[in-house]
Motif scaffolding. Structure first.
Motif, PDB file in Angstrom:
ATOM      1  N   GLY A  43      29.300  25.343   0.172  1.00  0.00           N
ATOM      2  CA  GLY A  43      27.837  25.384  -0.073  1.00  0.00           C
ATOM      3  C   GLY A  43      27.164  25.040   0.422  1.00  0.00           C
ATOM      4  N   SER A  44      25.527  24.221   0.908  1.00  0.00           N
ATOM      5  CA  SER A  44      25.062  23.881   1.134  1.00  0.00           C
ATOM      6  C   SER A  44      24.006  22.442   1.143  1.00  0.00           C
ATOM      7  CB  SER A  44      23.321  24.718   0.539  1.00  0.00           C
ATOM      8  OG  SER A  44      23.996  24.527  -0.754  1.00  0.00           O
ATOM      9  N   VAL A  76      19.440  11.762   3.383  1.00  0.00           N
ATOM     10  CA  VAL A  76      19.004  13.618   3.399  1.00  0.00           C
ATOM     11  C   VAL A  76      18.669  14.166   4.121  1.00  0.00           C
ATOM     12  CG1 VAL A  76      16.706  13.170   2.571  1.00  0.00           C
ATOM     13  CG2 VAL A  76      17.837  15.150   1.310  1.00  0.00           C
ATOM     14  N   ASP A 123      21.521  17.232   6.009  1.00  0.00           N
ATOM     15  CA  ASP A 123      20.554  18.213   6.072  1.00  0.00           C
ATOM     16  C   ASP A 123      20.449  19.185   6.812  1.00  0.00           C
ATOM     17  OD1 ASP A 123      19.021  20.183   5.219  1.00  0.00           O
ATOM     18  OD2 ASP A 123      17.021  19.064   5.416  1.00  0.00           O
ATOM     19  N   CYS A 135      21.707  19.114  -0.095  1.00  0.00           N
ATOM     20  CA  CYS A 135      21.622  18.488  -1.187  1.00  0.00           C
ATOM     21  C   CYS A 135      19.835  18.565  -0.992  1.00  0.00           C
ATOM     22  CB  CYS A 135      21.640  17.785  -1.523  1.00  0.00           C
ATOM     23  SG  CYS A 135      23.660  17.682  -2.669  1.00  0.00           S
ATOM     24  N   THR A 136      19.099  18.389  -2.009  1.00  0.00           N
ATOM     25  CA  THR A 136      17.349  18.431  -2.087  1.00  0.00           C
ATOM     26  C   THR A 136      18.023  17.016  -1.945  1.00  0.00           C
ATOM     27  OG1 THR A 136      17.601  18.219  -4.046  1.00  0.00           O
ATOM     28  CG2 THR A 136      16.664  20.613  -3.006  1.00  0.00           C
ATOM     29  N   GLU A 196      19.477  16.018  -5.523  1.00  0.00           N
ATOM     30  CA  GLU A 196      20.455  15.940  -5.839  1.00  0.00           C
ATOM     31  C   GLU A 196      21.198  15.246  -5.010  1.00  0.00           C
ATOM     32  OE1 GLU A 196      20.488  21.283  -6.009  1.00  0.00           O
ATOM     33  OE2 GLU A 196      20.645  20.545  -4.507  1.00  0.00           O
ATOM     34  N   LEU A 197      20.985  14.585  -4.158  1.00  0.00           N
ATOM     35  CA  LEU A 197      21.043  13.678  -3.068  1.00  0.00           C
ATOM     36  C   LEU A 197      21.712  12.364  -4.222  1.00  0.00           C
ATOM     37  CD1 LEU A 197      23.559  13.768  -0.798  1.00  0.00           C
ATOM     38  CD2 LEU A 197      21.380  12.904   0.183  1.00  0.00           C
ATOM     39  N   ARG A 256      23.933  12.032  -7.207  1.00  0.00           N
ATOM     40  CA  ARG A 256      24.686  12.241  -6.759  1.00  0.00           C
ATOM     41  C   ARG A 256      25.217  10.661  -6.113  1.00  0.00           C
ATOM     42  NH1 ARG A 256      27.289  15.705  -1.332  1.00  0.00           N
ATOM     43  NH2 ARG A 256      27.020  17.340  -3.366  1.00  0.00           N
ATOM     44  N   HIS A 279      28.248  22.535   6.453  1.00  0.00           N
ATOM     45  CA  HIS A 279      29.371  23.302   5.312  1.00  0.00           C
ATOM     46  C   HIS A 279      30.196  24.642   5.678  1.00  0.00           C
ATOM     47  CE1 HIS A 279      27.118  21.246   2.246  1.00  0.00           C
ATOM     48  NE2 HIS A 279      26.184  20.405   3.259  1.00  0.00           N
TER      49      HIS A 279
END
Length: 197
Positions: free
Chosen positions: A46-47, A32, A36, A49-50, A53-54, A57, A41
């Motif tokens: 997109g942006s 991350v 980050d 991931c937290t 979220e990562l 995924r 991106h």
């Protein structure tokens, strides 16, 4: 229910400077921070991931296949051998086209702090060689027309830009036979036989 053939699995791959580690959920806390950065991106949208979220995924991707089984997923984290730091990721989405054979859609991401050192090309070539060993015969990648670094990696893999554009990205395509000579080794085959007894 239709039987879906098994997909190849990601296994460790070594290059002169990198270890490609099969993706695990446990990579997320370290990854991350590498990923980050909004600049990653710029070409894909997109942006970042937290962590949560990562992790979600990576949990999905580590399964090695899509939920319906129609695609195989091979994901690797790139760890620099010199200091053990993660520098990025490479991935391949496998499919079996109607014409037969095995095709891989490739992608790569190198953390901004590690770009410009050739890690993306080195890892992509190693991944492509591994895919060739697994019977993949065609490689593809979708690349934004302004992303010169990724276009350079695609050329190094023997891919050529096509006329097809999907969501603003050009489809690059090429046979695995266009790959240069093997540059990576898997740990299980890297040992040389010892002297005869």
């Amino acid at each position: 229910m239709t039987d879906v053939p098994a997909w190849p699995r990601a296994t460790p791959v070594l290059t002169p400077r990198l270890r490609l580690e099969p993706l695990r959920v446990q990579h997320a806390p370290e990854a991350v921070t590498v990923l980050d950065d909004v600049r990653l991106h710029a070409w894909t949208g997109g942006s970042p991931c937290t962590l949560e979220e990562l992790e979600a995924r990576y949990r999905r991707q580590a399964a090695g296949r899509s939920p319906d089984g129609r695609h195989g997923w091979l994901n690797w984290m790139l760890r620099r051998l010199a200091d053990g730091r993660l520098v990025g990721t490479v991935q391949a989405t496998l499919s079996r086209p109607e014409r037969g054979g095995l095709e891989a859609e490739l992608a790569w991401v190198i953390g901004v702090a590690h770009q410009g050192r050739g890690y993306g090309g080195e890892a992509a070539l190693a991944m492509a060689g591994r895919l060739r060993d697994d019977g993949v015969d065609v490689l593809t990648a979708h690349i934004h027309p302004g992303h010169r670094a990724s276009a350079g990696i695609a050329r190094a893999l023997g891919l050529r830009a096509t006329d097809r554009v999907d969501e603003g990205e050009v489809l690059w395509r090429g046979p695995v036979t266009a790959l240069p000579a093997r540059t990576a080794r898997t740990p299980r085959t890297s040992r040389r036989p010892g002297p005869p007894p």
